[in-house]
Design a protein around this motif. Sequence first.
Motif, short mmCIF file in Angstrom:
data_model
loop_
_atom_site.label_atom_id
_atom_site.label_comp_id
_atom_site.label_asym_id
_atom_site.label_seq_id
_atom_site.Cartn_x
_atom_site.Cartn_y
_atom_site.Cartn_z
N UNK A 167 14.30 -5.59 8.95
CA UNK A 167 13.67 -4.28 9.08
C UNK A 167 12.98 -4.04 7.75
N UNK A 168 11.62 -3.97 7.75
CA UNK A 168 10.91 -4.01 6.48
C UNK A 168 9.54 -3.38 6.60
N UNK A 169 8.83 -3.31 5.45
CA UNK A 169 7.53 -2.65 5.39
C UNK A 169 6.58 -3.48 4.53
N UNK A 170 5.31 -3.43 4.89
CA UNK A 170 4.25 -4.08 4.12
C UNK A 170 3.17 -3.07 3.75
N UNK A 171 2.57 -3.25 2.56
CA UNK A 171 1.49 -2.39 2.14
C UNK A 171 0.31 -2.45 3.08
N UNK A 172 -0.29 -1.30 3.35
CA UNK A 172 -1.41 -1.22 4.30
C UNK A 172 -2.55 -2.18 4.00
N UNK A 173 -2.88 -2.46 2.72
CA UNK A 173 -4.00 -3.38 2.48
C UNK A 173 -3.76 -4.79 3.00
N UNK A 174 -2.50 -5.11 3.35
CA UNK A 174 -2.25 -6.45 3.89
C UNK A 174 -2.83 -6.61 5.29
N UNK A 346 -8.09 3.18 5.94
CA UNK A 346 -8.72 1.95 5.50
C UNK A 346 -8.14 0.76 6.25
N UNK A 347 -8.79 -0.35 6.12
CA UNK A 347 -8.24 -1.61 6.59
C UNK A 347 -8.65 -2.71 5.63
N UNK A 348 -7.64 -3.45 5.15
CA UNK A 348 -7.89 -4.68 4.42
C UNK A 348 -8.08 -4.57 2.93
N UNK A 349 -8.06 -3.36 2.36
CA UNK A 349 -8.37 -3.22 0.94
C UNK A 349 -7.12 -2.87 0.14
N UNK A 371 -12.84 -1.95 5.92
CA UNK A 371 -13.54 -0.67 6.02
C UNK A 371 -12.76 0.43 5.33
N UNK A 372 -13.48 1.53 5.00
CA UNK A 372 -12.92 2.74 4.42
C UNK A 372 -13.43 3.94 5.21
N UNK A 373 -12.56 4.94 5.41
CA UNK A 373 -12.97 6.17 6.10
C UNK A 373 -12.81 7.36 5.15
N UNK A 374 -13.81 8.25 5.14
CA UNK A 374 -13.80 9.47 4.34
C UNK A 374 -14.13 10.64 5.28
N UNK A 375 -13.16 11.48 5.52
CA UNK A 375 -13.34 12.55 6.51
C UNK A 375 -14.08 13.74 5.90
N UNK A 376 -14.84 14.41 6.75
CA UNK A 376 -15.42 15.70 6.41
C UNK A 376 -16.36 15.70 5.23
N UNK A 377 -17.37 14.84 5.23
CA UNK A 377 -18.37 14.81 4.16
C UNK A 377 -19.52 15.75 4.56
N UNK A 378 -19.77 16.76 3.73
CA UNK A 378 -20.75 17.80 4.06
C UNK A 378 -22.10 17.50 3.40
N UNK A 379 -23.14 17.36 4.24
CA UNK A 379 -24.49 17.05 3.77
C UNK A 379 -25.38 18.29 3.71
#
Length: 467
Positions: A167-174, A346-349, A371-379
């Motif tokens: 029962x274990x965990x890995x860092x998301x960038x993996x 994110x995925x992979x970073x 990829x990276x996601x940034x929510x709610x960017x106001x232009x």
Amino acid sequence: MRDTSGTPRTPRRPRPLRRALLAVVGTLALAAGAAGAASPSASASVPPPPSGWTQVFADDFEGAAGSGVNTSHWQYATGKGYPGGPANWGTGEIETMTSNRDNVSLDGSGNLRITPRRDASGNWTSGRIETNRTDFQPPAGGKLRVESRIQVPNVTGAAAKGYWPAFWMLGAPFRGNYWNWPAVGELDIMENTQGMNTVFATMHCGTSPGGPCNETSGIGGSTTCSGMTCQAGFHTYRMEWDRSTSVEEIRFSLDGVNYHTVRENQVDATTWSNATDHGFFIILNVAMGGGFPDAFGGGPDAGTQPGHSMLVDYVQVLSSGGGTTPPPTGDRDAYSAIQAESYDAQSGVMTESTSDSGGGQNVGAVAHGDWLQFKGVTFGSNPARQFSARVASGAASGVSGLVEVRLDSRSNAPIGSFAVGSTGGWQSWRTIPANIGSVTGTHDVYLTFTSGQPADFVNVNWFTFSH
């Protein structure tokens, strides 16, 4: 892990053993109290959160006997390794993981059942499931608690040779990279092998072999199950990650009794940051063979008995303190620098310290498909027509890729992109502009990365938009 000195980094190598190869079982063993131990086969409900804690994830594995896991919570990892990753899951284990109900199913009594099987030709199969979520981490100044009530396979002696429940965990960038271990961090909340009445907890980090975290052993401890053996009944295994103290701690316990603690000041700041400044995902599996069983006599062999299941009553994740806030909505200014490490998903970073002006962190280990996601960017109403990013690359000659901008969905077409190859080093920074289609309003912004080669090709420190 990347060399941040500006020199080209060492080429990728197969991921080494993730498990602690502890030579002395007894030296770190503490007698765990019987508190929290339950009857051998009883199924319990997910416990209510204690005062001051909030439940952020739970699964009690209720369902009809023989049914599969809840795929809104879990995904099956199948085969002998991740696609494009090292063989035999990077550990030397020999089984093929499947989603077959013979290997992974609910038992109808409120438990998950993961069962190794051996066919007439001697081939082993088993099961491995992982949370879909990769964002489990404590809030700033708060705590995270991850626990499960588990009965490891009830088999001992020669018949247990090669069994490796965990029962274990890995860092998301993996996830999606599969070659950045151990820098991205691994937290082993419970491991057991060879049917021994001993369980192990370990943090993996840094570089391998050796490095600040003593890889491939990691920073580990062990204890024994008391009241009843680990195999004879259910016990509760917990990891509590504490950011409320001046020195961050990750504590491991058995039936409510702490037996191993890893502290931030045991390693250098960069190693700790790379291993912990991101979310984690949870894994439950039973491996057969590999480096960890090899350290205690090997196996499986002809005398190993298949068919003994790890039973999991529940998995629960709790969060406490720290003033947890929801992801930003509409409060990122497109025309100010948006720090790459402030992503919402994110995925992979991975993140790492940067020597760029202003210091802080950058996002690294970026390769094709990440990829990276940034929510709610106001232009606003005045259209943005240009995108700029602060990037660096120590990629080898001939390795390059595209940094792309997409709005609201990773499946939408890019609104702009630029190509980047080596800038002279992973910390040799350059600001590169690109034209984009006119953008107004508020959007979720995705940075996606595309390359014709599998190698990492870029670091990103920040990005911004202009009119």
